[in-house]
Design an enzyme around this catalytic site. Structure first.
Site, PDB file in Angstrom:
ATOM      1  N   LYS A   1       0.838  -1.204   0.000  1.00 29.68           N
ATOM      2  CA  LYS A   1       0.000   0.000   0.000  1.00 29.68           C
ATOM      3  C   LYS A   1       0.873   1.255   0.000  1.00 29.68           C
ATOM      4  O   LYS A   1       0.632   2.190  -0.773  1.00 29.68           O
ATOM      5  CB  LYS A   1      -0.931  -0.003   1.231  1.00 29.68           C
TER       6      LYS A   1
ATOM      7  N   GLN B   1      -4.394  -1.219   9.779  1.00 26.52           N
ATOM      8  CA  GLN B   1      -4.280  -2.555   9.201  1.00 26.52           C
ATOM      9  C   GLN B   1      -4.794  -3.614  10.180  1.00 26.52           C
ATOM     10  O   GLN B   1      -4.390  -3.636  11.345  1.00 26.52           O
ATOM     11  CB  GLN B   1      -2.807  -2.826   8.833  1.00 26.52           C
TER      12      GLN B   1
ATOM     13  N   ASP C   1     -10.780   2.789   4.187  1.00 26.79           N
ATOM     14  CA  ASP C   1     -11.170   1.377   4.091  1.00 26.79           C
ATOM     15  C   ASP C   1     -12.685   1.229   3.996  1.00 26.79           C
ATOM     16  O   ASP C   1     -13.182   0.155   3.663  1.00 26.79           O
ATOM     17  CB  ASP C   1     -10.666   0.606   5.331  1.00 26.79           C
TER      18      ASP C   1
END
Ligand code: NDP
Length: 309
Positions: free
Chosen positions: A54, A98, A121
């Site tokens: 990412k 994460q 997200d």
């Protein structure tokens, strides 16, 4: 019949090129680059790989990225403070925590603390609610990537029967909402669904997000359907690999198992999908590649929405 493979790479590359151009345009017209902050706690090896990819992709596209990595024993309160500080920073457009987090950190509290405007997200209940109500929202990257694959491959969604197997908050449910938004007639299946094969085999578009290698087989797949395989599983047993792969792929896969100890398989039996479906996303090389591209797209969208560009 042999299904047309819907490969993720050209689609992910196209999305990344569009994001790169948009970032350059924002920089030229508004004098800043969008900024993504990624919070990682502990030493989970898969998380390290995902975060690395990412951060690297963000940098390639001109997005500023910050990787904040904390030891596994970091207290819950410290992570709460980190998220609050990122919420308060005007230069930070996207915040990603994460998963999974170490057990002593309450995942839900942390995710719900992220400013919904920076929730790249798309896991915050405000964004889930906006998606449910059909309003503009930051949407979870993997299901959003599935929609991109369908649209950019010219596969019609409106009026089609779409069946989603899996009802998680990160894949199954948002997937169903996005398909509904595209005017599909949507059925959501799960571990308590009766006659799963019957329901699945009537789908024009079947999305598998289950977490069980090769679970979707010939009996679940309608002739000429489009099968989207979101699953990512490791298979290390050569005998099982023989059930999953056709002659064109088997030798390669057995070689991978021998060298690396496992091969990646989705939730769909690829041999069966290749025989019955009209279109099929391979694993690896399918939907997995879209997730990071869509995260980059969400970061730019978040920057534009919050800064009212
Ligand atoms: P979860 O474990 O959160 O959800 C799995 C879902 O599958 C549940 O809703 C469960 O039903 C359902 N399920 C389990 N067993 C059966 C069964 N026998 N019959 C029907 N339904 C069943 O998984 P995720 O949604 O997080 O992930 C799904 C898959 O997608 C995984 O393989 C994961 O690795 C992959 N993934 C891939 C990503 C990518 O970038 N490509 C990103 C995220 C996930 P119930 O609710 O009843 O328990």
């Amino acid at each position: 019949m042999s299904a047309n493979l819907l490969r993720g790479k050209p689609i992910a590359d196209a999305i990344k090129s569009e994001v790169e151009a948009e970032v350059a345009e924002i920089r030229a017209s508004h004098g800043f680059s969008p900024c993504l902050a990624v919070v990682r706690v502990g030493e989970d090896p898969a998380s390290a790989v995902y975060v690395g990819s990412k951060v690297k992709t963000a940098e390639e596209l001109g997005i500023i990225s910050e990787h904040l990595h904390f030891p596994a024993e970091t207290p819950h309160e410290k992570i709460v403070d980190v998220v609050k500080a990122l919420n308060a920073r005007d230069d930070v457009d996207g915040i990603l925590v994460q998963l999974p987090l170490p057990k002593h950190i309450d995942e839900r509290t942390v995710l719900e603390l992220i400013d919904p405007e920076k929730d790249v997200d798309g896991f915050h209940p405000v964004n889930a609610g906006r998606l449910m109500q059909g309003h503009e929202a930051l949407t979870p990257c993997t299901p959003a990537g599935v929609i991109e694959v369908l649209k950019r491959s010219g596969i019609a969604i409106a009026g089609k029967n779409a069946v989603v197997v899996g009802r998680s908050n990160i894949v199954g449910k948002p997937m169903a909402m996005l398909l509904l938004q595209e005017n599909a007639t949507v059925t959501i299946c799960h571990s308590r669904t009766a006659n799963l094969a019957d329901v699945c085999s009537r789908a024009d578009i079947l999305v598998a997000a289950i977490g069980r290698a090769g679970f979707i087989k010939a009996e679940h797949i309608g002739e000429g359907s489009t099968v989207i395989d979101v699953g990512i599983n490791n298979v290390s047993d050569p005998a099982f690999a023989r059930e999953l792969f056709g002659p064109d792929d088997l030798e390669k896969r057995l070689g991978v198992i021998e060298n690396r100890g496992f091969t990646l398989v989705g939730d769909v039996n690829p041999k069966d999908a290749m025989e019955k479906a009209a279109n099929f996303t391979p694993v690896p090389g399918g939907i997995g590649l879209l997730t990071v591209a869509m995260l980059m797209k969400n970061t730019v969208t978040a920057a534009k929405m919050r800064r009212k560009l």
